[in-house]
Design an enzyme around this catalytic site. Structure first.
Site, PDB file in Angstrom:
ATOM      1  N   THR A  17       0.838  -1.210   0.000  1.00  0.00           N
ATOM      2  CA  THR A  17       0.000   0.000   0.000  1.00  0.00           C
ATOM      3  C   THR A  17       0.872   1.260   0.000  1.00  0.00           C
ATOM      4  O   THR A  17       0.709   2.147  -0.847  1.00  0.00           O
ATOM      5  CB  THR A  17      -0.912   0.017   1.259  1.00  0.00           C
ATOM      6  OG1 THR A  17      -1.671  -1.191   1.276  1.00  0.00           O
ATOM      7  CG2 THR A  17      -1.837   1.214   1.276  1.00  0.00           C
ATOM      8  N   ALA A  37      12.695  20.151  -2.863  1.00  0.00           N
ATOM      9  CA  ALA A  37      13.859  19.403  -2.372  1.00  0.00           C
ATOM     10  C   ALA A  37      15.161  20.045  -2.848  1.00  0.00           C
ATOM     11  O   ALA A  37      16.214  19.841  -2.242  1.00  0.00           O
ATOM     12  CB  ALA A  37      13.786  17.956  -2.859  1.00  0.00           C
ATOM     13  N   GLU A 134       8.253  10.147   9.926  1.00  0.00           N
ATOM     14  CA  GLU A 134       6.998  10.908  10.020  1.00  0.00           C
ATOM     15  C   GLU A 134       5.778  10.022   9.757  1.00  0.00           C
ATOM     16  O   GLU A 134       4.758  10.122  10.437  1.00  0.00           O
ATOM     17  CB  GLU A 134       7.017  12.060   8.994  1.00  0.00           C
ATOM     18  CG  GLU A 134       5.786  12.915   8.999  1.00  0.00           C
ATOM     19  CD  GLU A 134       5.607  13.643  10.332  1.00  0.00           C
ATOM     20  OE1 GLU A 134       6.400  14.525  10.624  1.00  0.00           O
ATOM     21  OE2 GLU A 134       4.657  13.290  11.069  1.00  0.00           O
ATOM     22  N   VAL A 137       3.719   7.732  12.499  1.00  0.00           N
ATOM     23  CA  VAL A 137       2.717   8.201  13.468  1.00  0.00           C
ATOM     24  C   VAL A 137       1.660   9.030  12.751  1.00  0.00           C
ATOM     25  O   VAL A 137       1.972  10.056  12.147  1.00  0.00           O
ATOM     26  CB  VAL A 137       3.363   9.053  14.579  1.00  0.00           C
ATOM     27  CG1 VAL A 137       2.315   9.438  15.615  1.00  0.00           C
ATOM     28  CG2 VAL A 137       4.508   8.302  15.241  1.00  0.00           C
ATOM     29  N   GLY A 139      -0.139   8.629  10.049  1.00  0.00           N
ATOM     30  CA  GLY A 139      -0.192   8.671   8.574  1.00  0.00           C
ATOM     31  C   GLY A 139       0.234   9.994   7.984  1.00  0.00           C
ATOM     32  O   GLY A 139       1.397  10.388   8.090  1.00  0.00           O
ATOM     33  N   ASP A 206      -0.958  -0.923  17.934  1.00  0.00           N
ATOM     34  CA  ASP A 206      -0.467   0.042  16.948  1.00  0.00           C
ATOM     35  C   ASP A 206      -0.530   1.465  17.529  1.00  0.00           C
ATOM     36  O   ASP A 206       0.428   2.241  17.403  1.00  0.00           O
ATOM     37  CB  ASP A 206      -1.317  -0.075  15.667  1.00  0.00           C
ATOM     38  CG  ASP A 206      -0.946   0.953  14.638  1.00  0.00           C
ATOM     39  OD1 ASP A 206       0.095   0.785  13.979  1.00  0.00           O
ATOM     40  OD2 ASP A 206      -1.689   1.955  14.497  1.00  0.00           O
ATOM     41  N   LYS A 210       2.644   4.142  18.426  1.00  0.00           N
ATOM     42  CA  LYS A 210       2.707   5.551  18.011  1.00  0.00           C
ATOM     43  C   LYS A 210       2.806   6.473  19.227  1.00  0.00           C
ATOM     44  O   LYS A 210       3.545   7.461  19.218  1.00  0.00           O
ATOM     45  CB  LYS A 210       1.470   5.889  17.176  1.00  0.00           C
ATOM     46  CG  LYS A 210       1.415   5.114  15.866  1.00  0.00           C
ATOM     47  CD  LYS A 210       0.040   5.201  15.231  1.00  0.00           C
ATOM     48  CE  LYS A 210      -0.038   4.434  13.929  1.00  0.00           C
ATOM     49  NZ  LYS A 210      -1.412   4.267  13.433  1.00  0.00           N
TER      50      LYS A 210
HETATM   51  P1  NAP Z   1       1.753  -3.982   2.856  1.00  0.00           P
HETATM   52  O1  NAP Z   1       0.746  -3.435   1.916  1.00  0.00           O
HETATM   53  O2  NAP Z   1       1.480  -5.276   3.530  1.00  0.00           O
HETATM   54  O3  NAP Z   1       3.142  -4.067   2.080  1.00  0.00           O
HETATM   55  C1  NAP Z   1       4.266  -4.670   2.647  1.00  0.00           C
HETATM   56  C2  NAP Z   1       5.305  -4.821   1.567  1.00  0.00           C
HETATM   57  O4  NAP Z   1       6.453  -5.421   2.150  1.00  0.00           O
HETATM   58  C3  NAP Z   1       4.874  -5.731   0.417  1.00  0.00           C
HETATM   59  O5  NAP Z   1       5.286  -5.180  -0.792  1.00  0.00           O
HETATM   60  C4  NAP Z   1       5.620  -7.055   0.685  1.00  0.00           C
HETATM   61  O6  NAP Z   1       5.989  -7.740  -0.510  1.00  0.00           O
HETATM   62  C5  NAP Z   1       6.871  -6.545   1.350  1.00  0.00           C
HETATM   63  N1  NAP Z   1       7.443  -7.559   2.233  1.00  0.00           N
HETATM   64  C6  NAP Z   1       6.879  -8.154   3.297  1.00  0.00           C
HETATM   65  N2  NAP Z   1       7.737  -9.024   3.854  1.00  0.00           N
HETATM   66  C7  NAP Z   1       8.858  -8.985   3.112  1.00  0.00           C
HETATM   67  C8  NAP Z   1      10.093  -9.648   3.169  1.00  0.00           C
HETATM   68  N3  NAP Z   1      10.337 -10.554   4.109  1.00  0.00           N
HETATM   69  N4  NAP Z   1      11.024  -9.339   2.246  1.00  0.00           N
HETATM   70  C9  NAP Z   1      10.776  -8.427   1.286  1.00  0.00           C
HETATM   71  N5  NAP Z   1       9.618  -7.746   1.197  1.00  0.00           N
HETATM   72  C10 NAP Z   1       8.674  -8.042   2.088  1.00  0.00           C
HETATM   73  O7  NAP Z   1       2.059  -2.939   4.042  1.00  0.00           O
HETATM   74  P2  NAP Z   1       1.793  -1.381   4.057  1.00  0.00           P
HETATM   75  O8  NAP Z   1       0.391  -1.120   4.477  1.00  0.00           O
HETATM   76  O9  NAP Z   1       2.304  -0.762   2.810  1.00  0.00           O
HETATM   77  O10 NAP Z   1       2.693  -0.946   5.315  1.00  0.00           O
HETATM   78  C11 NAP Z   1       4.082  -0.834   5.207  1.00  0.00           C
HETATM   79  C12 NAP Z   1       4.609  -0.143   6.446  1.00  0.00           C
HETATM   80  O11 NAP Z   1       3.970   1.130   6.575  1.00  0.00           O
HETATM   81  C13 NAP Z   1       4.294  -0.873   7.751  1.00  0.00           C
HETATM   82  O12 NAP Z   1       5.337  -0.638   8.663  1.00  0.00           O
HETATM   83  C14 NAP Z   1       3.031  -0.188   8.243  1.00  0.00           C
HETATM   84  O13 NAP Z   1       2.867  -0.282   9.644  1.00  0.00           O
HETATM   85  C15 NAP Z   1       3.333   1.219   7.837  1.00  0.00           C
HETATM   86  N6  NAP Z   1       2.172   2.099   7.662  1.00  0.00           N
HETATM   87  C16 NAP Z   1       1.131   1.711   6.893  1.00  0.00           C
HETATM   88  C17 NAP Z   1       0.059   2.578   6.730  1.00  0.00           C
HETATM   89  C18 NAP Z   1      -1.121   2.204   5.899  1.00  0.00           C
HETATM   90  O14 NAP Z   1      -2.085   2.983   5.870  1.00  0.00           O
HETATM   91  N7  NAP Z   1      -1.119   1.080   5.198  1.00  0.00           N
HETATM   92  C19 NAP Z   1       0.078   3.833   7.347  1.00  0.00           C
HETATM   93  C20 NAP Z   1       1.186   4.197   8.118  1.00  0.00           C
HETATM   94  C21 NAP Z   1       2.233   3.308   8.269  1.00  0.00           C
HETATM   95  P3  NAP Z   1       4.911  -8.368  -1.519  1.00  0.00           P
HETATM   96  O15 NAP Z   1       4.069  -7.224  -1.987  1.00  0.00           O
HETATM   97  O16 NAP Z   1       5.728  -8.961  -2.613  1.00  0.00           O
HETATM   98  O17 NAP Z   1       4.138  -9.368  -0.718  1.00  0.00           O
HETATM   99  N1  HSE Z   2      -2.988   0.300  10.773  1.00  0.00           N
HETATM  100  C1  HSE Z   2      -2.713   1.685  10.994  1.00  0.00           C
HETATM  101  C2  HSE Z   2      -3.992   2.411  11.348  1.00  0.00           C
HETATM  102  C3  HSE Z   2      -2.102   2.266   9.755  1.00  0.00           C
HETATM  103  O1  HSE Z   2      -5.066   1.840  11.146  1.00  0.00           O
HETATM  104  O2  HSE Z   2      -3.932   3.523  11.825  1.00  0.00           O
HETATM  105  C4  HSE Z   2      -1.585   3.653   9.988  1.00  0.00           C
HETATM  106  O3  HSE Z   2      -0.529   3.650  10.878  1.00  0.00           O
END
Ligand code: NAP
Ligand code: HSE
Length: 438
Positions: A17, A37, A134, A137, A139, A206, A210
């Site tokens: 995502t 930048a 950034e 915490v 988003g 989670d 944060k």
């Molecule tokens: P996600 O959609 O599950 O994507 C995770 C990515 O990591 C995927 O591309 C996956 O590969 C890759 N991955 C997982 N395990 C791996 C490994 N062992 N080796 C190499 N690649 C690996 O997660 P996300 O929602 O983007 O979140 C990513 C980070 O951002 C997390 O720390 C999350 O807490 C943080 N975050 C997310 C949001 C949100 O709204 N989603 C908001 C704030 C922070 P594949 O695609 O090939 O499976």
């Molecule tokens: N899973 C987290 C949430 C993503 O729902 O707030 C953003 O950090």
């Protein structure tokens, strides 16, 4: 220091995502990003698990690494962007290796920062390279910058707010539609808000990650995730939401932290729990995956940061803002002051704190039950402000008794519940929801 004569060269680990969102944002806003930048931000290499997955973005211009840690050893990369997740494992190995190799790190990984932020920040400080988070915490809300930069002249007295988009989405959807918990959680997962393991969201972990990060930055304390007292939303029912509504409240998962001075030095209170929030409170209208953080500074006064707390676009926006800072050579201590100057604060006991409390009992429908509950309240010196008894719930013939206390110490409510412990009249454990003060 980044040489502004050439692009800032980045490698992306994780193309889910957030990772795919970063590629889309860098492409869509290339001109404004370069202008701000002072140079182009160029993706050089990427890594994820499945090379063949269609991610809706063109990966052909970038080198691919099967082993994401290899990104940290590439000579053509200045900054590693870690968007994989997980407190340990490959994400941590990548961040450590990148910092050891003198590369900057940008991450959205609050679990990793909450658990290992001190060590990672020390490693970054030792090499004078940036470590930025950034997006970890709230988003898209620039609350880390808000605390690190905007309010940096203040003593921060209290930080609280809504830090988990998934829980806020679930609670506000249940409120609006009457849909059940499981169905609403599935929708939050489909929309990309939830963590890979959604129990991190609904169990409050989670938000606790944060909060621990914000408390460290806001109060100059060492990160202390282990002492965040955490309760999730899984025991909040549609009936509680309806009762809260009838009493003039909504239910929100609230994270809060403050510092109390004691003879033995400063003590830190950190807790995450569902609370009743008055419909007049600025946090009450915060719905969907929106997050909101209130920070109270001794000169700034009360500040409210609000915006999208999860999802592709807002999170990518925060990641790229960190990259722009790095391109501008804005480095500084990751946690606002060097790790060696952060204060170790013991956790505070909160029994003496006073407040109003909502209590919900599920009880057998027989004479004397209400008297037993109110006697426990009397014996613990808890004064009841209002009480609602609702007819039978479910098929079991149980009755719901909801009450709101007058203002009193938290320990009195705990004592009343201790007196009721094991009572045959209670058919389920009581639910205790504090009422958020104004
Ligand atoms: P996600 O959609 O599950 O994507 C995770 C990515 O990591 C995927 O591309 C996956 O590969 C890759 N991955 C997982 N395990 C791996 C490994 N062992 N080796 C190499 N690649 C690996 O997660 P996300 O929602 O983007 O979140 C990513 C980070 O951002 C997390 O720390 C999350 O807490 C943080 N975050 C997310 C949001 C949100 O709204 N989603 C908001 C704030 C922070 P594949 O695609 O090939 O499976
Ligand atoms: N899973 C987290 C949430 C993503 O729902 O707030 C953003 O950090």
């Amino acid at each position: 220091m980044h040489n502004t004569q050439r692009p800032l060269r980045i490698a992306l680990a994780g193309l889910g995502t957030v990772g795919a969102g970063v590629i889309r944002l860098l492409e869509a806003n290339r001109d404004v990003i370069a202008a701000r930048a002072g140079c182009e931000i160029e993706v050089v290499a990427v890594s994820a698990r499945d090379r063949n997955k269609d991610r809706g973005v063109d990966l052909s211009p970038f080198a691919w690494e099967d082993d994401m840690t290899a990104l940290a050893s590439r000579d053509d990369v200045d900054v590693i962007v870690e968007l994989v997740g997980g407190s340990d494992g490959p994400a941590l190995a990548l961040a450590r290796t990148a910092l050891e190799n003198g590369k900057g790190v940008v991450t959205a990984n609050k679990a990793m920062i909450a658990h290992h932020g001190l060590a990672l920040a020390e490693a970054a400080e030792a090499r004078n390279v940036p470590l930025k988070f950034e997006a970890a915490v709230a988003g898209g809300i620039p609350v880390v910058k808000g605390l690190r930069e905007g309010t940096s002249a203040n003593r921060i007295e209290r930080i609280y707010g809504i830090l988990n988009g998934t829980c806020n989405y679930i609670l506000s959807e249940m409120e609006d539609t009457g849909a059940d918990f499981a169905e609403t959680l599935e929708e939050a997962q489909r929309l990309g808000y939830a963590e890979a393991d959604p129990s991190f969201d609904i169990d409050g972990i989670d938000a606790a990650h944060k909060l621990a990060i914000l408390a460290a930055i806001g109060f100059g304390a060492r990160i202390d995730f282990g002492n965040v007292r955490t309760t999730g939303i899984t025991r909040v029912t549609a009936a509680d939401i309806a009762q809260a509504d009838a009493l003039g409240y909504v239910i929100r998962l609230i994270a809060e932290a403050d510092v109390e001075q004691s003879e033995n030095g400063a003590r830190l209170l950190q807790r995450v729990r569902p609370c009743l929030v008055s419909k007049d409170h600025p946090l009450a209208p915060v719905d969907g995956p929106t997050n909101a953080v209130v920070a109270e500074g001794n000169f700034s006064g009360r500040l409210l940061f609000q915006g999208a707390g999860a999802g592709e676009g807002p999170t990518a926006s925060a990641v790229v803002a960190d990259l722009i800072d790095i391109a501008r050579d804005e480095v500084g201590a990751p946690l606002s002051v060097p790790v060696s100057q952060l204060v170790k604060m013991d956790p505070v006991e909160s029994g003496h704190r006073v407040g109003l409390t909502y209590l919900r009992f599920t009880v057998a429908d027989r004479p004397g039950v209400l008297a037993e509950i109110t006697a426990a309240m009397r014996d613990a010196d808890v004064s009841i402000e209002s009480l609602i008894q609702k007819g039978r719930i479910g098929d079991g013939g149980d009755v719901l008794v909801a009450m709101v206390t007058h203002e009193g110490p938290e320990k009195s409510v705990t004592q009343a519940l201790d007196l009721l412990e094991g009572s045959a009249s209670l058919t389920a454990p009581p639910l205790v929801l504090p009422i958020l003060p104004d």
